[in-house]
Design a protein around this motif. Structure first.
Motif, PDB file in Angstrom:
ATOM      1  N   LEU A  26      -1.560 -27.007 -31.933  1.00  0.00           N
ATOM      2  CA  LEU A  26      -1.443 -26.565 -29.872  1.00  0.00           C
ATOM      3  C   LEU A  26      -0.432 -27.324 -29.149  1.00  0.00           C
ATOM      4  O   LEU A  26      -0.563 -25.955 -28.509  1.00  0.00           O
ATOM      5  N   THR A  27      -0.136 -27.815 -29.586  1.00  0.00           N
ATOM      6  CA  THR A  27       1.416 -28.083 -29.100  1.00  0.00           C
ATOM      7  C   THR A  27       2.585 -26.542 -29.324  1.00  0.00           C
ATOM      8  O   THR A  27       2.891 -26.591 -28.273  1.00  0.00           O
ATOM      9  N   LYS A  28       2.488 -26.694 -30.462  1.00  0.00           N
ATOM     10  CA  LYS A  28       3.210 -24.824 -30.583  1.00  0.00           C
ATOM     11  C   LYS A  28       2.468 -23.588 -30.301  1.00  0.00           C
ATOM     12  O   LYS A  28       3.526 -22.824 -29.316  1.00  0.00           O
ATOM     13  N   GLU A  29       1.225 -24.037 -29.902  1.00  0.00           N
ATOM     14  CA  GLU A  29       0.542 -22.446 -28.755  1.00  0.00           C
ATOM     15  C   GLU A  29       0.687 -22.751 -27.434  1.00  0.00           C
ATOM     16  O   GLU A  29       1.515 -21.599 -26.842  1.00  0.00           O
ATOM     17  N   ASN A  30       0.727 -23.742 -27.182  1.00  0.00           N
ATOM     18  CA  ASN A  30       1.422 -24.141 -25.757  1.00  0.00           C
ATOM     19  C   ASN A  30       2.617 -24.113 -25.404  1.00  0.00           C
ATOM     20  O   ASN A  30       2.829 -23.426 -24.711  1.00  0.00           O
ATOM     21  N   ASP A  31       3.650 -24.279 -26.705  1.00  0.00           N
ATOM     22  CA  ASP A  31       5.070 -24.352 -26.217  1.00  0.00           C
ATOM     23  C   ASP A  31       4.841 -22.707 -25.859  1.00  0.00           C
ATOM     24  O   ASP A  31       5.833 -22.160 -24.802  1.00  0.00           O
ATOM     25  N   LEU A  33       3.010 -19.932 -24.904  1.00  0.00           N
ATOM     26  CA  LEU A  33       2.554 -19.747 -23.915  1.00  0.00           C
ATOM     27  C   LEU A  33       3.553 -20.025 -22.866  1.00  0.00           C
ATOM     28  O   LEU A  33       3.591 -18.935 -21.807  1.00  0.00           O
ATOM     29  N   VAL A  34       4.157 -21.272 -22.667  1.00  0.00           N
ATOM     30  CA  VAL A  34       4.738 -21.311 -21.234  1.00  0.00           C
ATOM     31  C   VAL A  34       5.687 -20.441 -21.831  1.00  0.00           C
ATOM     32  O   VAL A  34       6.590 -20.699 -20.550  1.00  0.00           O
ATOM     33  N   LYS A  35       6.388 -20.831 -23.166  1.00  0.00           N
ATOM     34  CA  LYS A  35       7.685 -19.698 -22.916  1.00  0.00           C
ATOM     35  C   LYS A  35       7.338 -18.660 -22.148  1.00  0.00           C
ATOM     36  O   LYS A  35       8.141 -17.799 -21.922  1.00  0.00           O
ATOM     37  N   LYS A  38       6.944 -18.072 -18.854  1.00  0.00           N
ATOM     38  CA  LYS A  38       8.428 -18.144 -17.730  1.00  0.00           C
ATOM     39  C   LYS A  38       9.002 -17.040 -18.132  1.00  0.00           C
ATOM     40  O   LYS A  38      10.038 -16.910 -16.921  1.00  0.00           O
ATOM     41  N   LYS A  39       9.292 -16.348 -18.855  1.00  0.00           N
ATOM     42  CA  LYS A  39       9.843 -14.801 -19.206  1.00  0.00           C
ATOM     43  C   LYS A  39       8.757 -14.260 -18.408  1.00  0.00           C
ATOM     44  O   LYS A  39      10.052 -12.960 -17.553  1.00  0.00           O
ATOM     45  N   ALA A  40       7.782 -14.551 -18.448  1.00  0.00           N
ATOM     46  CA  ALA A  40       7.035 -13.214 -17.215  1.00  0.00           C
ATOM     47  C   ALA A  40       7.287 -13.885 -15.692  1.00  0.00           C
ATOM     48  O   ALA A  40       7.789 -12.483 -14.616  1.00  0.00           O
ATOM     49  N   GLY A  41       7.406 -14.424 -15.076  1.00  0.00           N
ATOM     50  CA  GLY A  41       7.966 -15.202 -13.761  1.00  0.00           C
ATOM     51  C   GLY A  41       9.072 -15.882 -13.418  1.00  0.00           C
ATOM     52  O   GLY A  41       8.977 -15.462 -12.512  1.00  0.00           O
TER      53      GLY A  41
END
Length: 41
Positions: A26-31, A33-35, A38-41
C-alpha cells in the motif's frame, strides 16, 4: 486464497509478516500515486 478460510492455519509470525507486506504494498502504491499527482499538478 481467502484469508478467512486460512487464518486459523497460520502461525502468529506468518500473520505478522502478511500484515507487514500488505502495508509495504500500500505504501508503494501511495508513493506512486503521489508522484504522479505532483507531476500532473
Amino acid at each position: 486464497m481467502n484469508m478467512n478460510e486460512t487464518k486459523w492455519k497460520l502461525t502468529p509470525e506468518i500473520q505478522k509478516e502478511q500484515k507487514k507486506s500488505r502495508i509495504e504494498v500500500l505504501t508503494k502504491e501511495n508513493d506512486f500515486l503521489v508522484k504522479n499527482l505532483k507531476k500532473a499538478g
